[in-house]
Write a protein that holds these residues in place. Structure first.
Motif, mmCIF file in Angstrom:
data_model
loop_
_atom_site.group_PDB
_atom_site.id
_atom_site.type_symbol
_atom_site.label_atom_id
_atom_site.label_comp_id
_atom_site.label_asym_id
_atom_site.label_seq_id
_atom_site.Cartn_x
_atom_site.Cartn_y
_atom_site.Cartn_z
ATOM 1 N N GLN A 384 53.965 -1.209 12.239
ATOM 2 C CA GLN A 384 54.743 -2.195 11.474
ATOM 3 C C GLN A 384 55.786 -1.502 10.605
ATOM 4 O O GLN A 384 55.964 -1.811 9.426
ATOM 5 C CB GLN A 384 53.818 -3.064 10.617
ATOM 6 C CG GLN A 384 52.852 -3.899 11.447
ATOM 7 C CD GLN A 384 51.911 -4.723 10.605
ATOM 8 O OE1 GLN A 384 52.109 -4.877 9.417
ATOM 9 N NE2 GLN A 384 50.869 -5.248 11.225
ATOM 10 N N ARG A 385 56.457 -0.560 11.223
ATOM 11 C CA ARG A 385 57.535 0.150 10.529
ATOM 12 C C ARG A 385 58.851 -0.061 11.278
ATOM 13 O O ARG A 385 58.843 -0.249 12.501
ATOM 14 C CB ARG A 385 57.247 1.655 10.471
ATOM 15 C CG ARG A 385 56.023 2.015 9.668
ATOM 16 C CD ARG A 385 55.955 3.500 9.429
ATOM 17 N NE ARG A 385 54.705 3.910 8.806
ATOM 18 C CZ ARG A 385 54.452 5.134 8.363
ATOM 19 N NH1 ARG A 385 55.374 6.083 8.517
ATOM 20 N NH2 ARG A 385 53.307 5.435 7.807
ATOM 21 N N PRO A 386 59.990 -0.028 10.574
ATOM 22 C CA PRO A 386 61.280 -0.178 11.268
ATOM 23 C C PRO A 386 61.538 1.008 12.203
ATOM 24 O O PRO A 386 61.097 2.131 11.927
ATOM 25 C CB PRO A 386 62.315 -0.219 10.133
ATOM 26 C CG PRO A 386 61.614 0.325 8.945
ATOM 27 C CD PRO A 386 60.155 0.105 9.117
ATOM 28 N N LEU A 387 62.221 0.741 13.290
ATOM 29 C CA LEU A 387 62.538 1.781 14.278
ATOM 30 C C LEU A 387 64.018 2.113 14.184
ATOM 31 O O LEU A 387 64.873 1.220 14.241
ATOM 32 C CB LEU A 387 62.207 1.287 15.685
ATOM 33 C CG LEU A 387 62.549 2.254 16.829
ATOM 34 C CD1 LEU A 387 61.514 3.372 16.897
ATOM 35 C CD2 LEU A 387 62.604 1.524 18.157
ATOM 36 N N MET A 430 61.616 7.313 13.503
ATOM 37 C CA MET A 430 62.970 7.726 13.877
ATOM 38 C C MET A 430 62.927 8.429 15.235
ATOM 39 O O MET A 430 62.285 9.472 15.383
ATOM 40 C CB MET A 430 63.550 8.652 12.807
ATOM 41 C CG MET A 430 65.059 8.708 12.803
ATOM 42 S SD MET A 430 65.733 9.517 11.338
ATOM 43 C CE MET A 430 65.707 8.204 10.129
ATOM 44 N N VAL A 431 63.586 7.825 16.223
ATOM 45 C CA VAL A 431 63.602 8.384 17.571
ATOM 46 C C VAL A 431 64.850 9.240 17.740
ATOM 47 O O VAL A 431 65.971 8.739 17.617
ATOM 48 C CB VAL A 431 63.594 7.260 18.641
ATOM 49 C CG1 VAL A 431 63.576 7.868 20.035
ATOM 50 C CG2 VAL A 431 62.396 6.357 18.448
ATOM 51 N N VAL A 476 59.052 10.269 7.128
ATOM 52 C CA VAL A 476 59.586 9.725 8.373
ATOM 53 C C VAL A 476 58.748 10.241 9.540
ATOM 54 O O VAL A 476 58.404 11.422 9.589
ATOM 55 C CB VAL A 476 61.064 10.139 8.567
ATOM 56 C CG1 VAL A 476 61.597 9.636 9.909
ATOM 57 C CG2 VAL A 476 61.917 9.614 7.426
ATOM 58 N N ILE A 477 58.400 9.354 10.467
ATOM 59 C CA ILE A 477 57.699 9.791 11.683
ATOM 60 C C ILE A 477 58.771 10.056 12.737
ATOM 61 O O ILE A 477 59.414 9.123 13.239
ATOM 62 C CB ILE A 477 56.695 8.728 12.173
ATOM 63 C CG1 ILE A 477 55.561 8.617 11.168
ATOM 64 C CG2 ILE A 477 56.160 9.083 13.557
ATOM 65 C CD1 ILE A 477 54.518 7.581 11.515
ATOM 66 N N PHE A 478 58.973 11.326 13.049
ATOM 67 C CA PHE A 478 59.992 11.713 14.034
ATOM 68 C C PHE A 478 59.368 11.761 15.428
ATOM 69 O O PHE A 478 58.312 12.361 15.633
ATOM 70 C CB PHE A 478 60.577 13.086 13.698
ATOM 71 C CG PHE A 478 61.483 13.081 12.498
ATOM 72 C CD1 PHE A 478 62.745 12.539 12.571
ATOM 73 C CD2 PHE A 478 61.061 13.625 11.293
ATOM 74 C CE1 PHE A 478 63.588 12.529 11.468
ATOM 75 C CE2 PHE A 478 61.881 13.623 10.189
ATOM 76 C CZ PHE A 478 63.148 13.070 10.274
ATOM 77 N N VAL A 479 60.029 11.128 16.363
ATOM 78 C CA VAL A 479 59.641 11.189 17.782
ATOM 79 C C VAL A 479 60.905 11.528 18.554
ATOM 80 O O VAL A 479 61.940 10.882 18.377
ATOM 81 C CB VAL A 479 59.070 9.846 18.272
ATOM 82 C CG1 VAL A 479 58.739 9.930 19.757
ATOM 83 C CG2 VAL A 479 57.840 9.454 17.485
ATOM 84 N N SER A 480 60.852 12.557 19.372
ATOM 85 C CA SER A 480 62.037 12.942 20.149
ATOM 86 C C SER A 480 61.793 12.718 21.635
ATOM 87 O O SER A 480 60.640 12.634 22.082
ATOM 88 C CB SER A 480 62.407 14.405 19.882
ATOM 89 O OG SER A 480 61.314 15.248 20.148
#
Length: 806
Positions: A384-387, A430-431, A476-480
């Motif tokens: 439930q966090r903004p992307l 954050m992608v 921030v949860i970073f996903v690359s």
């Protein structure tokens, strides 16, 4: 001094080439000369009491003495005085006597030119008189417009009755290009020359009129601007007296109020900098250009959501449920994502703050369309966090990430800060999309900034150049995502944990299509489930023959196309209640099949081996062909191969030769060629003669497709061994593996995709390197393993034993 005092013309005289303007007869003008040839010409003229010819360079280079580099007309005159200057230049006073034309010029002795006097044609006095009256009239008009026009020139012209002299006087003050000046200077028809001068004067008159109009417009605009400014200031003063127009004061108060509310959440440095800029803005004039830039900065800073966080509670169960709901299969990627958030949940429960924000950055690696970005979407939905998605593909400017300094025009924060502002939270998902496609150039290397962003030890104090203070990115949860991890620089790879998302099997694609893609596309196109029926055989045919990819992106497009056609069909015929699409209907809806992996041949062939290849859109079966031709043992390779495959082919050929020499690969005497000398000595012929007397041509279709990589060694060796020994290769055997010179089989990558391709091609046996067999077989889908025999090979001898007919 007159021309009569000198030798008769034509004569050879020194030549001076100027780079500025044409001089005219009866002019006395100073010349500043620096060119060595020009200085020699002056000294020769003075020493031998000679006249000189002064002409003009075409290209603005003093003294350049090449053919066609200067004009063939000029002024003949004498040197009245010469003065040497300290910097090596000389100043001469030149008196023009008559116009001259160069008749001859020799490059060997370029100091001199053969010159004749330029004589004018006879004139019609009546015509000339009328033209001069028009000319004087135009000159007067020009003198009124041009303040720099010589005031006494009009009087001089009116008092003079020599038409040539009048033309020279006016030509000398006109501002024309060199080519135009040359035409006016060299014209021998006085009547035509005067008409040309009138034309040039008219052009100058028009030019000055336009300049005058522009100047008047600019002046009036400036006056209006000043007037508006003073009026605005007066209005402000009046409104201030009346207690009105406190808009700016209200804005400053609002900024200070917002800053005060964020004070406890902002870093001290950020609060201090922002407060300083608000105070500076309050002292500025509202109409100042710097005021709007400063106001933009203050608004950007106050928009950063300091202290605002989305639901911080992390639930592994909600993450797992969301992943299972949104994605079919992907067992290992889902498991690793669950483990990642399990660690975060435990740290949260035990309130271990130091480690809460630390940990590896997940990077989903795989071909296009396999669901890398959608996995990140599912994570954001579950938490439930903004992307926020930041597309890094092709980014070369480091300031795109770090922000531009406020000294630059149009400066803005970097994409990360803009992402926080858009998300309105400090802990979004954050992608970082396409991280393998970051570029570097003279503007910097964005991968170096990514090192700081993705390092938990540094990103809690990420400094954006526009903001000029640190911002905490640790929450921030970073996903690359990346297509090819090998293209990511090693230091950046070290910051991330890679989760491989490989190709889907046909069975997985069927379930994805049935449970996800078709329902989603029906809903998107406003169709009900009861209105469209697509059976299993049709879906499988679409997967096998209308798409060729590792993921399901093109598969989605095909179903979208089917839905569009069904929508049109229903609208055209409202009586239709249900549209059924079967395998026979696909040609009508989608035309002919586009892709097809060729099935295994039924007949064993000499020189044709089935190789397995990895591509960006999944695996493929390559038929490697070899033939032998009479020759001297040469190897030629075709098929648009890269350097690695070319080297691999040479290694394979050498390995095959060794196998023949040590009798491992037996050659039948009947197929060894004999020369006419050896007819009587058949028993003495050695088996190595077969590769000495034949050339091998190796080809890998299709020729237009570039191919490279270290995994085709055993396939190429098998094809060459087959053609030299004339033993057929089993048509239902496919293989992958690289060879060493000693004949050992090395491991390869992309085994899952390759074996899926073999399965689609209905191969009965697949040969793979021993290390891959021991290490990677668990990742192979059960449907693939049950459909074919997968066999491990250690050496080329194992390959020959399994693939060649006995």
């Amino acid at each position: 001094m007159e021309l009569e005092n000198y030798d008769e013309f034509p004569q050879t005289i020194p030549l001076i080439i100027e780079d500025d303007i044409f001089l005219y007869p009866f002019m006395i003008a100073p010349l500043f000369l620096s060119n060595e040839q020009n200085i020699k010409a002056v000294e020769y003229a003075i020493e031998h009491n000679k006249l000189v010819m002064v002409t003009v360079s075409k290209h603005g280079k003093e003294g350049k003495r090449e053919l066609d580099s200067f004009y063939d007309v000029g002024v003949v005159g004498n040197i009245m005085r010469k003065v040497s200057l300290p910097d090596g230049k000389i100043k001469v006073l030149f008196q023009g006597l008559a116009k001259g034309r160069i008749l001859d010029f020799a490059l060997e002795d370029s100091l001199f030119a053969r010159v004749d006097i330029l004589r004018t044609e006879e004139i019609n006095e009546e015509n000339i008189k009328s033209i001069i009256e028009v000319l004087i009239d135009n000159v007067k008009k020009l003198s009124r417009l041009n303040t720099k026009f010589p005031a006494d020139l009009v009087k001089t012209i009116e008092e003079n009755d020599d038409a040539t002299r009048i033309a020279d006087l006016i030509s000398s003050v006109l501002k024309v290009k060199k080519d135009e000046a040359y035409k006016l200077f060299s014209q021998t028809n006085v009547e035509q020359r005067l008409l040309d001068i009138i034309e040039e004067i008219k052009k100058e008159i028009e030019s000055f009129k336009i300049q005058k109009e522009i100047t008047q417009k600019v002046n009036s605009k400036i006056e209006k601007t000043h007037k508006d400014y003073f009026l605005k200031e007066q209005i402000k003063a009046i409104q201030k007296e009346l207690g009105g127009d406190n808009q700016k004061d209200e804005e400053i108060k609002a900024y200070k109020k917002r800053l005060k509310a964020k004070k406890e959440f902002m870093p001290k440095e950020a609060y201090k900098e922002t407060k300083k800029q608000i105070e500076k803005l309050s002292r500025m004039n509202q109409d100042s250009p710097d005021a709007s830039l400063l106001q933009t900065y203050v608004e950007q800073v106050l928009d950063i959501p300091f202290g605002e966080y989305a639901n911080e509670k992390i639930s592994v169960k909600s993450v797992e449920d969301q992943l299972n709901e949104d994605h079919y299969s992907l067992v290992k990627p889902k498991e690793r994502i669950s483990e990642y958030f399990a660690v975060k949940q435990l740290l949260e429960q035990r309130n271990i703050e130091d480690l809460k924000s630390k940990g590896t950055v997940l990077c989903f690696v795989g071909p296009p369309g396999v669901g890398k970005t959608s996995l990140a979407n599912s994570i954001a939905k579950a938490l439930q966090r903004p992307l926020i998605r930041i597309a890094l593909g092709g980014m070369e400017d480091v300031n795109e990430l770090r922000g531009h300094r406020r000294t630059y025009v149009g400066a803005m924060p970097g994409r990360l800060i803009k992402g926080l502002i858009d998300a309105k939270k400090m802990n979004p998902v954050m992608v970082l999309d396409e991280i393998d496609k970051l570029g570097a150039n003279h503007r910097g290397d964005p991968t170096a900034v990514m090192l700081e962003i993705l390092d938990p030890e540094q990103n809690h104090e990420f400094r954006d150049l526009y903001l000029n203070f640190p911002v905490d990115l640790s929450q921030v949860i970073f996903v690359s995502t990346a297509n090819d991890a090998r293209r990511i620089p090693a230091p950046l790879r070290d910051r991330m944990e890679f989760i491989e998302i490989s190709s889907y099997t046909p069975n997985e694609k069927y379930h994805i299509a049935k449970d996800y893609l078709i329902p989603q596309e029906l809903e998107k196109h406003g169709l009900k489930k009861s209105e469209v029926s697509i059976n299993k055989a049709t879906i499988e045919m679409i997967i096998g023959k209308y798409t060729r990819e590792a993921g399901v992106r093109n598969l989605r497009r095909v179903f979208s196309k089917l839905c569009r056609k069904v929508v049109k069909q229903i609208l055209n015929d409202p009586t239709i209640e249900k549209v059924t699409i079967g395998t026979k209907d696909l040609k009508t809806y989608l035309d002919n099949p586009i892709f097809e992996i060729d099935p295994a041949e039924k007949k064993n062939s000499v020189g044709i081996a089935n190789g397995l290849a990895w591509t960006a859109v999944g695996g493929d079966v390559l038929k490697i062909e070899a033939i032998k031709l009479k020759g001297k043992g040469n190897l030629s390779v075709t098929g648009n191969l890269g350097d690695v495959m070319k080297e691999s082919s040479r290694i394979s050929y050498s390995v095959v030769k060794v196998l023949i020499d040590n009798k491992t690969l037996k050659i039948d005497d009947k197929i060894i060629p004999k020369s006419f000398k050896e007819e009587e000595e058949k028993e003495k012929i050695d088996s190595s003669e077969v590769y000495k007397r034949y050339d091998i041509h190796l080809h890998i279709p299709e020729g237009a497709t570039p191919k490279d990589g270290p995994s085709a060694g055993i396939t190429m060796a098998l094809a060459m061994a087959s053609v030299l020994s004339e033993k057929a290769i089993k048509a239902d055997v496919a293989m992958t593996g690289e060879l060493t010179l000693s004949g050992k089989v090395l491991p390869i990558g992309g085994l899952k995709e390759k074996l899926i391709a073999a399965y689609k091609a209905k191969m009965k046996k697949a040969l793979v390197p021993r290390k891959n067999f021991d290490r990677d077989l668990d990742e192979i889908p059960e449907e693939v393993k049950s459909a074919m025999e997968i066999k491990a090979v250690d050496t080329i001898e194992d390959v020959l034993k399994e693939a060649l007919e006995n």
